[in-house]
Design a protein around this motif. Structure first.
Motif, mmCIF file in Angstrom:
data_model
loop_
_atom_site.group_PDB
_atom_site.id
_atom_site.type_symbol
_atom_site.label_atom_id
_atom_site.label_comp_id
_atom_site.label_asym_id
_atom_site.label_seq_id
_atom_site.Cartn_x
_atom_site.Cartn_y
_atom_site.Cartn_z
ATOM 1 N N ALA A 9 0.821 -1.320 0.105
ATOM 2 C CA ALA A 9 0.170 -0.103 -0.074
ATOM 3 C C ALA A 9 0.980 1.059 0.125
ATOM 4 O O ALA A 9 0.436 2.044 -0.694
ATOM 5 C CB ALA A 9 -0.908 0.146 1.387
ATOM 6 N N VAL A 10 1.934 1.275 0.742
ATOM 7 C CA VAL A 10 2.842 2.375 0.703
ATOM 8 C C VAL A 10 3.550 2.727 -0.465
ATOM 9 O O VAL A 10 3.640 3.647 -0.958
ATOM 10 C CB VAL A 10 3.927 1.900 2.029
ATOM 11 N N ARG A 13 1.119 4.132 -2.972
ATOM 12 C CA ARG A 13 0.748 5.397 -2.531
ATOM 13 C C ARG A 13 1.900 6.451 -3.214
ATOM 14 O O ARG A 13 1.697 7.657 -3.600
ATOM 15 C CB ARG A 13 0.718 5.775 -0.962
ATOM 16 N N ARG A 16 1.639 6.652 -6.724
ATOM 17 C CA ARG A 16 0.498 7.655 -7.143
ATOM 18 C C ARG A 16 1.119 9.064 -6.851
ATOM 19 O O ARG A 16 0.576 10.240 -7.620
ATOM 20 C CB ARG A 16 -0.715 7.311 -6.397
ATOM 21 N N ALA A 17 1.522 9.317 -5.808
ATOM 22 C CA ALA A 17 2.025 10.651 -5.215
ATOM 23 C C ALA A 17 2.992 11.384 -6.192
ATOM 24 O O ALA A 17 2.950 12.569 -6.522
ATOM 25 C CB ALA A 17 2.651 10.616 -3.926
ATOM 26 N N ASP A 19 2.666 10.836 -9.317
ATOM 27 C CA ASP A 19 2.084 10.883 -10.643
ATOM 28 C C ASP A 19 0.726 11.726 -10.325
ATOM 29 O O ASP A 19 -0.518 11.098 -10.183
ATOM 30 C CB ASP A 19 1.674 9.563 -11.144
ATOM 31 N N PRO A 20 0.664 12.784 -9.789
ATOM 32 C CA PRO A 20 -0.540 13.632 -9.184
ATOM 33 C C PRO A 20 -1.538 13.896 -10.487
ATOM 34 O O PRO A 20 -2.545 14.026 -10.109
ATOM 35 C CB PRO A 20 -0.064 14.740 -8.795
ATOM 36 N N LEU A 21 -1.251 13.777 -11.532
ATOM 37 C CA LEU A 21 -2.102 13.816 -12.705
ATOM 38 C C LEU A 21 -2.604 12.690 -13.121
ATOM 39 O O LEU A 21 -3.607 12.462 -14.039
ATOM 40 C CB LEU A 21 -1.455 14.638 -13.942
ATOM 41 N N GLY A 22 -2.270 11.413 -12.545
ATOM 42 C CA GLY A 22 -2.933 10.138 -12.700
ATOM 43 C C GLY A 22 -2.437 9.866 -14.284
ATOM 44 O O GLY A 22 -3.370 9.157 -14.930
ATOM 45 N N ALA A 201 -7.644 17.601 -13.035
ATOM 46 C CA ALA A 201 -6.412 17.326 -12.510
ATOM 47 C C ALA A 201 -5.490 18.654 -12.647
ATOM 48 O O ALA A 201 -4.747 19.173 -11.903
ATOM 49 C CB ALA A 201 -5.905 15.979 -12.304
ATOM 50 N N ILE A 204 -6.380 21.798 -11.536
ATOM 51 C CA ILE A 204 -6.127 21.911 -9.826
ATOM 52 C C ILE A 204 -4.821 22.254 -9.785
ATOM 53 O O ILE A 204 -4.260 23.062 -8.994
ATOM 54 C CB ILE A 204 -6.647 20.500 -9.237
ATOM 55 N N LEU A 205 -3.901 21.460 -10.339
ATOM 56 C CA LEU A 205 -2.546 21.611 -10.481
ATOM 57 C C LEU A 205 -2.105 23.066 -10.796
ATOM 58 O O LEU A 205 -1.057 23.641 -10.153
ATOM 59 C CB LEU A 205 -1.681 20.661 -11.209
ATOM 60 N N ALA A 210 1.328 25.078 -10.023
ATOM 61 C CA ALA A 210 2.170 24.343 -11.151
ATOM 62 C C ALA A 210 2.617 25.194 -12.476
ATOM 63 O O ALA A 210 1.701 25.718 -12.848
ATOM 64 C CB ALA A 210 1.556 22.852 -11.607
ATOM 65 N N ASP A 214 6.009 22.348 -15.819
ATOM 66 C CA ASP A 214 5.912 21.196 -14.824
ATOM 67 C C ASP A 214 4.916 20.252 -15.332
ATOM 68 O O ASP A 214 4.953 18.837 -15.648
ATOM 69 C CB ASP A 214 5.408 21.643 -13.632
ATOM 70 N N ARG A 218 5.499 16.395 -17.224
ATOM 71 C CA ARG A 218 4.978 15.105 -16.854
ATOM 72 C C ARG A 218 4.320 14.357 -17.949
ATOM 73 O O ARG A 218 4.574 13.271 -17.942
ATOM 74 C CB ARG A 218 3.804 15.635 -15.651
ATOM 75 N N ARG B 84 1.413 30.105 -5.738
ATOM 76 C CA ARG B 84 1.973 29.200 -4.627
ATOM 77 C C ARG B 84 2.042 29.822 -3.425
ATOM 78 O O ARG B 84 1.941 29.302 -2.282
ATOM 79 C CB ARG B 84 3.234 28.582 -4.936
ATOM 80 N N ARG B 94 -12.572 19.719 -4.725
ATOM 81 C CA ARG B 94 -11.408 19.418 -5.825
ATOM 82 C C ARG B 94 -10.127 18.909 -5.344
ATOM 83 O O ARG B 94 -8.887 19.132 -5.600
ATOM 84 C CB ARG B 94 -10.701 20.981 -6.794
ATOM 85 N N LEU B 96 -7.835 15.275 -5.708
ATOM 86 C CA LEU B 96 -7.561 14.222 -6.688
ATOM 87 C C LEU B 96 -7.531 12.724 -6.066
ATOM 88 O O LEU B 96 -7.233 12.556 -5.139
ATOM 89 C CB LEU B 96 -5.832 14.363 -6.997
ATOM 90 N N TYR B 98 -7.299 9.838 -6.801
ATOM 91 C CA TYR B 98 -6.635 8.802 -6.922
ATOM 92 C C TYR B 98 -5.261 8.982 -5.696
ATOM 93 O O TYR B 98 -4.346 8.153 -5.597
ATOM 94 C CB TYR B 98 -5.966 8.594 -8.327
ATOM 95 N N LEU B 99 -5.424 10.105 -5.288
ATOM 96 C CA LEU B 99 -4.203 10.346 -4.033
ATOM 97 C C LEU B 99 -5.053 10.331 -2.799
ATOM 98 O O LEU B 99 -5.873 10.791 -2.430
ATOM 99 C CB LEU B 99 -3.733 12.086 -4.311
ATOM 100 N N ASP B 103 -1.456 12.649 0.589
ATOM 101 C CA ASP B 103 -0.704 13.277 -0.734
ATOM 102 C C ASP B 103 -1.647 14.233 -1.272
ATOM 103 O O ASP B 103 -0.943 15.332 -2.101
ATOM 104 C CB ASP B 103 -0.514 12.048 -1.916
ATOM 105 N N LEU B 107 0.343 18.128 -1.833
ATOM 106 C CA LEU B 107 0.705 18.452 -3.360
ATOM 107 C C LEU B 107 1.363 19.941 -3.402
ATOM 108 O O LEU B 107 2.081 20.029 -4.132
ATOM 109 C CB LEU B 107 -0.802 18.370 -3.887
ATOM 110 N N ARG B 110 4.809 19.706 -2.791
ATOM 111 C CA ARG B 110 5.460 19.025 -3.725
ATOM 112 C C ARG B 110 5.757 19.994 -5.048
ATOM 113 O O ARG B 110 6.886 20.026 -5.787
ATOM 114 C CB ARG B 110 4.976 17.642 -4.264
ATOM 115 N N LEU B 111 4.615 20.442 -5.445
ATOM 116 C CA LEU B 111 4.725 21.623 -6.491
ATOM 117 C C LEU B 111 5.697 22.767 -6.321
ATOM 118 O O LEU B 111 6.466 23.176 -7.231
ATOM 119 C CB LEU B 111 3.326 22.375 -7.031
ATOM 120 N N MET B 137 -4.139 7.700 4.973
ATOM 121 C CA MET B 137 -4.065 6.842 3.784
ATOM 122 C C MET B 137 -5.297 6.890 3.080
ATOM 123 O O MET B 137 -5.329 6.006 2.150
ATOM 124 C CB MET B 137 -3.217 5.467 4.228
#
Lengths: 295, 224
Positions: A9-10, A13, A16-17, A19-22, A201, A204-205, A210, A214, A218, B84, B94, B96, B98-99, B103, B107, B110-111, B137
């Motif tokens: 799981a870690v 995680r 995925r972290a 790859d924040p855009l999935g 996504a 959002i970034l 972002a 960046d 990616r 930022r 909003r 994500l 899948y995170l 995470d 985010l 990290r950015l 988690m």
């Protein structure tokens, strides 16, 4: 067992972290690499075709191109040694050998059948140092010494064959250019599909600060990697196909080379990095262009 | 400090031109370290004004100054660094999907280029601050609406932003959680962050009295 699950799981995680855009889900690791593999296979065939045409052209120009046939009429058959001495003394002649009469009969049997009584001309083969040399002086010297002797230079046929080989090479390079163009289009379409499915996504970034570099980076890294992987698979598939073709072409190339050693290994090795670079650059341009609509 | 001078906003229309004015002739100043309510009915232009504040939209005309920097369309390269320094709590969270909660909160760090090793203390502290310790988690779909809202808040404040913008942040919270959230925002404000909160809950404003901006049909009708 529980520790293994936790570690798994870690690891998920962390992946995925990173790859924040999935993008690992948005940009399938099957469709794009599959298409690029098919194009890499075509590119490998085109490159090999181009290299093969080049090699044949060289061989025809340097081998067959230099070959000249001399015929002595049957009544002059006894003067073979004189003809050999005259030819070998000429500075433009690199090599001269008489064609064995048995080999002549063997070569003519499919057309003439078993007719040993038929008088055949005596034939000599020779090679010139330079294909550009005019064979007319040689012809004159030979016919002065041995009336009825004829020199047949194959230059015109060589020129036609070389032109054909050049055409084949041109077509192969055109196919290569077409494959590259299609690859760029496929990557652009895949990138747009990825942008469409990850629009939220990306926004959002973007809103979190972002940079365009960046976000585009990616996409470009993911697509470049998929393209390189696909090209690697395509190149690997091309190897046995090219080896088989090389084996078929070996007689045309003198039959002296082993199929594996005749493959364009450098070209094949360059396919994955070049495909990766094309994918990376196309994705960068596509994403940056798309991002212009955001403030 | 935030300064709007005769700011107007039109969204692009489907035909490629500009649509009607979403915001008209807005002129006001939000001092550094202030707490301001943004009020108005649905469609009054609150979200549009907030989009200008967190630089998701640039004004069609007028002059906008955010955190001491004039926002100019011809200098877009400077905007990411400015963004930022702004924390945003979106009305629809909003996150994500899948995170994990961890995470999502990490985010912005990290950015901003923070090293992985230095993330954990800040993110863990933020999750504890919003009462979500032990949920690091969890994926957003595994959390309630209120919990997702709190992750969005933790993500907005984890970088210690100079400007915090929240769009209806209490919309998915019960009254107890809403009061707790407002306490968190005022705490941020006391630490020096300029806070702007859009709401149509007059009760909430009554509980935490502060200066307000009121919009009607894209125009500023009250400031003070």
């Amino acid at each position: 067992m529980a520790d293994d699950r936790n570690q798994g799981a870690v690891a998920r995680r962390i992946r995925r972290a990173r790859d924040p855009l999935g993008l690992k889900r948005a940009l399938s690791d099957r469709l794009l690499p599959g298409l690029v593999a098919a194009m890499a296979l075509l590119a490998a065939l085109a490159l090999a075709g181009s290299r093969g045409a080049e090699a044949l052209k060289e061989r025809w120009q340097q081998g067959a191109a230099a070959a000249v046939t001399v015929q002595l009429p049957p009544e002059q058959a006894g003067r073979m040694e004189d003809a050999m001495a005259l030819l070998r003394a000429r500075p433009e002649v690199a090599w001269a050998e008489p064609v064995n009469p048995e080999r002549m009969h063997e070569l003519l049997r499919p057309w003439l059948g078993e007719v040993p009584a038929l008088p055949l001309p005596s034939v000599l083969e020779l090679r010139l140092h330079n294909t550009a040399l005019d064979p007319a002086p040689l012809q004159r010297a030979l016919s002065d010494a041995i009336p009825g002797a004829e020199v047949e230079a194959h230059g015109i046929w060589v020129a036609r064959l070389a032109a054909l080989a050049r055409s084949v090479q041109g077509v192969a390079l055109a196919v290569l250019a077409l494959v590259i163009g299609v690859a760029v289009a496929v990557v652009a379409v895949a990138t747009r599909a990825g942008l469409a499915s990850r629009r939220q996504a990306i926004e959002i970034l973007h809103d979190l600060g972002a940079t365009q570099s960046d976000i585009a980076g990616r996409f470009a890294r993911r697509i470049g990697l998929l393209a390189a992987g696909g090209a690697l698979a395509g190149a690997a598939i091309a190897v046995p196909a090219l080896a088989a073709l090389s084996g078929l072409a070996a007689p045309l190339a003198g039959g002296m080379v082993q199929p594996w050693s005749a493959l364009p290994w450098l070209d094949l090795a360059l396919l994955p990095p070049v495909a990766g670079l094309i994918g990376w650059a196309t994705a960068q341009l596509s994403v940056r262009r798309w991002l212009r609509r955001l403030p | 400090m935030v300064r709007f001078t005769a700011v107007g906003l039109r969204y692009p229309s489907p035909d490629g031109g500009l649509g009607p004015e979403a915001l008209s002739d807005l002129t006001f100043t939000l001092p550094e370290g202030s707490f301001t309510w943004l009020l108005g009915t649905s469609g009054a232009g609150k979200s549009s004004l907030l989009r200008l504040l967190y630089l998701a939209q640039l004004p069609t005309h007028g002059t906008l100054e955010v955190l001491g920097h004039q926002v100019r369309p011809d200098r877009r390269d400077a905007l990411p660094a400015l963004r930022r320094r702004i924390g945003v709590v979106f009305q629809d969270f909003r996150l994500l999907p899948y995170l994990s909660a961890f995470d999502n909160v990490a985010l912005p760090l990290r950015l901003a280029g923070r090293s992985e090793g230095s993330l954990r203390p800040d993110v863990t502290e933020m999750l504890r601050w919003v009462g979500l310790q032990g949920k690091e988690m969890s994926l957003p779909e595994q959390l309630s609406g209120g919990e997702q809202q709190r992750i969005a808040i933790a993500r907005a404040v984890v970088t210690r932003p100079a400007l915090l913008v929240a769009d209806e942040p209490t919309g998915n919270l019960d009254s107890h959680q809403a009061r707790r959230l407002l306490a968190l925002l005022t705490q941020m404000n006391r630490l020096g962050t300029t806070v702007v909160v859009a709401t149509h809950s007059e009760d909430l404003v009554a509980q935490f009295p502060s200066p307000s901006l009121r919009l009607e049909a894209g125009r500023l009708v009250h400031h003070g």
